[in-house]
Motif scaffolding. Structure first.
Motif, PDB file in Angstrom:
ATOM      1  N   LEU A 181       0.860  -1.185   0.000  1.00  0.00           N
ATOM      2  CA  LEU A 181       0.000   0.000   0.000  1.00  0.00           C
ATOM      3  C   LEU A 181       0.893   1.231   0.000  1.00  0.00           C
ATOM      4  CD1 LEU A 181      -2.784  -0.736   2.645  1.00  0.00           C
ATOM      5  CD2 LEU A 181      -2.767  -1.241   0.201  1.00  0.00           C
ATOM      6  N   TRP A 182       0.520   2.224  -0.804  1.00  0.00           N
ATOM      7  CA  TRP A 182       1.286   3.459  -0.879  1.00  0.00           C
ATOM      8  C   TRP A 182       0.387   4.610  -0.434  1.00  0.00           C
ATOM      9  CZ3 TRP A 182       6.183   4.265  -3.667  1.00  0.00           C
ATOM     10  CH2 TRP A 182       6.808   3.061  -4.013  1.00  0.00           C
ATOM     11  N   ILE A 183       0.909   5.401   0.493  1.00  0.00           N
ATOM     12  CA  ILE A 183       0.150   6.524   1.045  1.00  0.00           C
ATOM     13  C   ILE A 183       0.935   7.798   0.778  1.00  0.00           C
ATOM     14  CG2 ILE A 183      -0.597   7.561   3.235  1.00  0.00           C
ATOM     15  CD1 ILE A 183      -0.782   4.464   4.154  1.00  0.00           C
ATOM     16  N   ARG A 184       0.260   8.794   0.206  1.00  0.00           N
ATOM     17  CA  ARG A 184       0.954  10.066  -0.043  1.00  0.00           C
ATOM     18  C   ARG A 184       0.766  10.977   1.151  1.00  0.00           C
ATOM     19  NH1 ARG A 184      -0.346  12.745  -5.750  1.00  0.00           N
ATOM     20  NH2 ARG A 184       0.741  14.488  -4.823  1.00  0.00           N
ATOM     21  N   THR A 185       1.825  11.661   1.536  1.00  0.00           N
ATOM     22  CA  THR A 185       1.713  12.497   2.723  1.00  0.00           C
ATOM     23  C   THR A 185       2.662  13.687   2.638  1.00  0.00           C
ATOM     24  OG1 THR A 185       1.654  12.401   5.144  1.00  0.00           O
ATOM     25  CG2 THR A 185       3.392  11.172   4.058  1.00  0.00           C
ATOM     26  N   SER A 186       2.480  14.614   3.568  1.00  0.00           N
ATOM     27  CA  SER A 186       3.338  15.792   3.587  1.00  0.00           C
ATOM     28  C   SER A 186       4.550  15.518   4.463  1.00  0.00           C
ATOM     29  CB  SER A 186       2.584  17.003   4.124  1.00  0.00           C
ATOM     30  OG  SER A 186       2.612  16.995   5.531  1.00  0.00           O
ATOM     31  N   ALA A 187       5.567  16.343   4.305  1.00  0.00           N
ATOM     32  CA  ALA A 187       6.803  16.164   5.067  1.00  0.00           C
ATOM     33  C   ALA A 187       6.582  16.457   6.547  1.00  0.00           C
ATOM     34  CB  ALA A 187       7.890  17.074   4.509  1.00  0.00           C
ATOM     35  N   HIS A 228       7.387   2.314   5.757  1.00  0.00           N
ATOM     36  CA  HIS A 228       8.688   2.843   5.344  1.00  0.00           C
ATOM     37  C   HIS A 228       8.454   4.164   4.640  1.00  0.00           C
ATOM     38  CE1 HIS A 228      10.433  -1.112   6.102  1.00  0.00           C
ATOM     39  NE2 HIS A 228       9.376  -1.620   5.486  1.00  0.00           N
ATOM     40  N   VAL A 229       9.101   5.230   5.098  1.00  0.00           N
ATOM     41  CA  VAL A 229       8.976   6.519   4.422  1.00  0.00           C
ATOM     42  C   VAL A 229       9.903   6.526   3.213  1.00  0.00           C
ATOM     43  CG1 VAL A 229       9.320   9.006   4.627  1.00  0.00           C
ATOM     44  CG2 VAL A 229       8.356   7.716   6.551  1.00  0.00           C
ATOM     45  N   ARG A 230       9.336   6.967   2.088  1.00  0.00           N
ATOM     46  CA  ARG A 230      10.132   7.051   0.849  1.00  0.00           C
ATOM     47  C   ARG A 230      10.223   8.500   0.400  1.00  0.00           C
ATOM     48  NH1 ARG A 230      10.479   3.255  -3.918  1.00  0.00           N
ATOM     49  NH2 ARG A 230      10.228   5.245  -4.939  1.00  0.00           N
ATOM     50  N   PHE A 231      11.420   8.972   0.193  1.00  0.00           N
ATOM     51  CA  PHE A 231      11.624  10.336  -0.280  1.00  0.00           C
ATOM     52  C   PHE A 231      11.634  10.331  -1.804  1.00  0.00           C
ATOM     53  CE2 PHE A 231      13.110  10.070   3.984  1.00  0.00           C
ATOM     54  CZ  PHE A 231      12.681  11.258   4.550  1.00  0.00           C
ATOM     55  N   PRO A 232      11.299  11.507  -2.414  1.00  0.00           N
ATOM     56  CA  PRO A 232      11.249  11.551  -3.877  1.00  0.00           C
ATOM     57  C   PRO A 232      12.571  11.118  -4.505  1.00  0.00           C
ATOM     58  CG  PRO A 232      10.338  13.579  -2.938  1.00  0.00           C
ATOM     59  CD  PRO A 232      10.915  12.787  -1.797  1.00  0.00           C
ATOM     60  N   SER A 233      13.677  11.326  -3.784  1.00  0.00           N
ATOM     61  CA  SER A 233      14.996  11.000  -4.341  1.00  0.00           C
ATOM     62  C   SER A 233      15.366   9.525  -4.194  1.00  0.00           C
ATOM     63  CB  SER A 233      16.052  11.834  -3.614  1.00  0.00           C
ATOM     64  OG  SER A 233      15.944  11.597  -2.208  1.00  0.00           O
ATOM     65  N   ASP A 234      14.507   8.743  -3.540  1.00  0.00           N
ATOM     66  CA  ASP A 234      14.868   7.356  -3.238  1.00  0.00           C
ATOM     67  C   ASP A 234      14.924   6.428  -4.454  1.00  0.00           C
ATOM     68  OD1 ASP A 234      15.251   7.845  -0.601  1.00  0.00           O
ATOM     69  OD2 ASP A 234      13.395   6.942   0.110  1.00  0.00           O
ATOM     70  N   GLY A 235      14.238   6.798  -5.541  1.00  0.00           N
ATOM     71  CA  GLY A 235      14.234   5.910  -6.709  1.00  0.00           C
ATOM     72  C   GLY A 235      13.508   4.617  -6.415  1.00  0.00           C
ATOM     73  N   GLY A 280      -2.276  21.077  -0.957  1.00  0.00           N
ATOM     74  CA  GLY A 280      -0.969  21.205  -0.318  1.00  0.00           C
ATOM     75  C   GLY A 280      -0.029  20.131  -0.817  1.00  0.00           C
ATOM     76  N   PRO A 281       1.265  20.424  -0.776  1.00  0.00           N
ATOM     77  CA  PRO A 281       2.233  19.464  -1.311  1.00  0.00           C
ATOM     78  C   PRO A 281       2.316  18.204  -0.448  1.00  0.00           C
ATOM     79  CG  PRO A 281       3.355  21.340  -0.275  1.00  0.00           C
ATOM     80  CD  PRO A 281       1.881  21.646  -0.252  1.00  0.00           C
ATOM     81  N   ARG A 282       2.369  17.072  -1.104  1.00  0.00           N
ATOM     82  CA  ARG A 282       2.526  15.780  -0.411  1.00  0.00           C
ATOM     83  C   ARG A 282       3.596  14.991  -1.154  1.00  0.00           C
ATOM     84  NH1 ARG A 282      -1.766  17.675   1.289  1.00  0.00           N
ATOM     85  NH2 ARG A 282      -2.621  17.153   3.323  1.00  0.00           N
ATOM     86  N   PRO A 283       4.851  15.430  -0.950  1.00  0.00           N
ATOM     87  CA  PRO A 283       5.940  14.860  -1.750  1.00  0.00           C
ATOM     88  C   PRO A 283       6.405  13.490  -1.261  1.00  0.00           C
ATOM     89  CG  PRO A 283       6.819  16.475  -0.214  1.00  0.00           C
ATOM     90  CD  PRO A 283       5.322  16.476  -0.021  1.00  0.00           C
ATOM     91  N   LEU A 284       6.015  13.103  -0.057  1.00  0.00           N
ATOM     92  CA  LEU A 284       6.532  11.850   0.496  1.00  0.00           C
ATOM     93  C   LEU A 284       5.534  10.713   0.323  1.00  0.00           C
ATOM     94  CD1 LEU A 284       8.192  12.901   3.863  1.00  0.00           C
ATOM     95  CD2 LEU A 284       9.056  13.023   1.544  1.00  0.00           C
ATOM     96  N   TRP A 285       6.095   9.508   0.354  1.00  0.00           N
ATOM     97  CA  TRP A 285       5.259   8.304   0.368  1.00  0.00           C
ATOM     98  C   TRP A 285       5.532   7.533   1.637  1.00  0.00           C
ATOM     99  CZ3 TRP A 285       1.711   7.330  -3.338  1.00  0.00           C
ATOM    100  CH2 TRP A 285       1.837   7.998  -4.551  1.00  0.00           C
ATOM    101  N   VAL A 286       4.509   6.952   2.173  1.00  0.00           N
ATOM    102  CA  VAL A 286       4.684   5.953   3.224  1.00  0.00           C
ATOM    103  C   VAL A 286       4.233   4.636   2.596  1.00  0.00           C
ATOM    104  CG1 VAL A 286       3.926   5.133   5.480  1.00  0.00           C
ATOM    105  CG2 VAL A 286       4.358   7.575   5.113  1.00  0.00           C
ATOM    106  N   VAL A 287       5.177   3.722   2.473  1.00  0.00           N
ATOM    107  CA  VAL A 287       4.879   2.422   1.864  1.00  0.00           C
ATOM    108  C   VAL A 287       4.652   1.420   2.999  1.00  0.00           C
ATOM    109  CG1 VAL A 287       5.714   0.616   0.322  1.00  0.00           C
ATOM    110  CG2 VAL A 287       6.351   3.005  -0.090  1.00  0.00           C
ATOM    111  N   VAL A 288       3.539   0.710   2.923  1.00  0.00           N
ATOM    112  CA  VAL A 288       3.238  -0.300   3.942  1.00  0.00           C
ATOM    113  C   VAL A 288       3.490  -1.684   3.353  1.00  0.00           C
ATOM    114  CG1 VAL A 288       1.481  -1.272   5.467  1.00  0.00           C
ATOM    115  CG2 VAL A 288       1.535   1.207   5.031  1.00  0.00           C
ATOM    116  N   ASP A 289       4.476  -2.368   3.940  1.00  0.00           N
ATOM    117  CA  ASP A 289       4.798  -3.753   3.567  1.00  0.00           C
ATOM    118  C   ASP A 289       3.971  -4.671   4.441  1.00  0.00           C
ATOM    119  OD1 ASP A 289       6.705  -3.822   1.569  1.00  0.00           O
ATOM    120  OD2 ASP A 289       8.317  -3.299   2.964  1.00  0.00           O
TER     121      ASP A 289
END
Lengths: 136, 136
Positions: free
Chosen positions: B51-57, B94-101, B114-123
């Protein structure tokens, strides 16, 4: 029917949160089990400033959350307009047995069949909420 | 339209749970903060079996739940017939930053502005669900 292109979050007052909690009967309760958090839908009622949840004697909630910190989330969201609200009640859960006496439980109807003789009472420590409104 | 007098819970298979998760975009994530559990609504997407969740920093989720056990609950309930389903995904955030690839995020639209540049990935470690059906 138009979909707003943008919505924003506004904080609710504690009074607004309680008023909104009283309009609903379905929430989700979270507690921390030995292997991490759990969230499940529950039917609840409001009495004074406590939440009352009816449950069965076999529920994991009863085994794992008595006298522990819990969080109850209640919301109402319109997926078309993407507006709505969400209230979060954080506090401590106490299991009440039918023989415990004391305060009278509110009228809570549970949806699934089967006996639900126990109550889990949530004593709030913190009640917060937000409304998702069309952006000006 | 009649209201069933009685409904009962039936377990869903893991496959059914994933199929149902893919039909929704709004869930509730729970994590354990220093002072107890928190549950908040989030927009999510499914990619593979994560699951991928978009969120703010600035989100508490990012500060408090990275590399921690979380639970995501998704449901759809018809309050008139009192039928519906609920799926619970328990795993690690796991928090994923835009630069993580790495893996390409799914398409997730967030409702509040509002900007939500981060992802929280749920394994997921455990995916379970129940359907509330009219009782025979």
């Amino acid at each position: 029917m138009t979909t707003p292109t943008s919505t924003e979050l506004r904080d609710l007052t504690t009074r607004e949160c309680w008023d909104l909690l009283a309009t609903r009967t379905l929430g989700r309760i979270a507690w921390t089990a030995a292997d991490g958090p759990v969230v499940l839908p529950v039917n609840y009622g409001v009495a004074g400033e406590t939440l009352w949840i009816r449950t069965s004697a076999y529920a994991a909630l009863v085994r794992e959350a008595d006298q522990s910190p819990v969080a109850v989330e209640v919301d109402l969201v319109d997926e078309t307009t993407r507006t709505g609200w969400s209230v979060l009640v954080r506090g401590t859960a106490h299991v009440r047995f039918p023989s415990d006496g004391g305060a009278t439980p509110p009228d809570v109807e549970t949806w699934p069949a089967g006996p639900r003789p126990l109550w889990v009472v949530v004593d709030p420590r913190e009640v917060t909420g937000r409304r998702l409104v069309p952006r000006d």
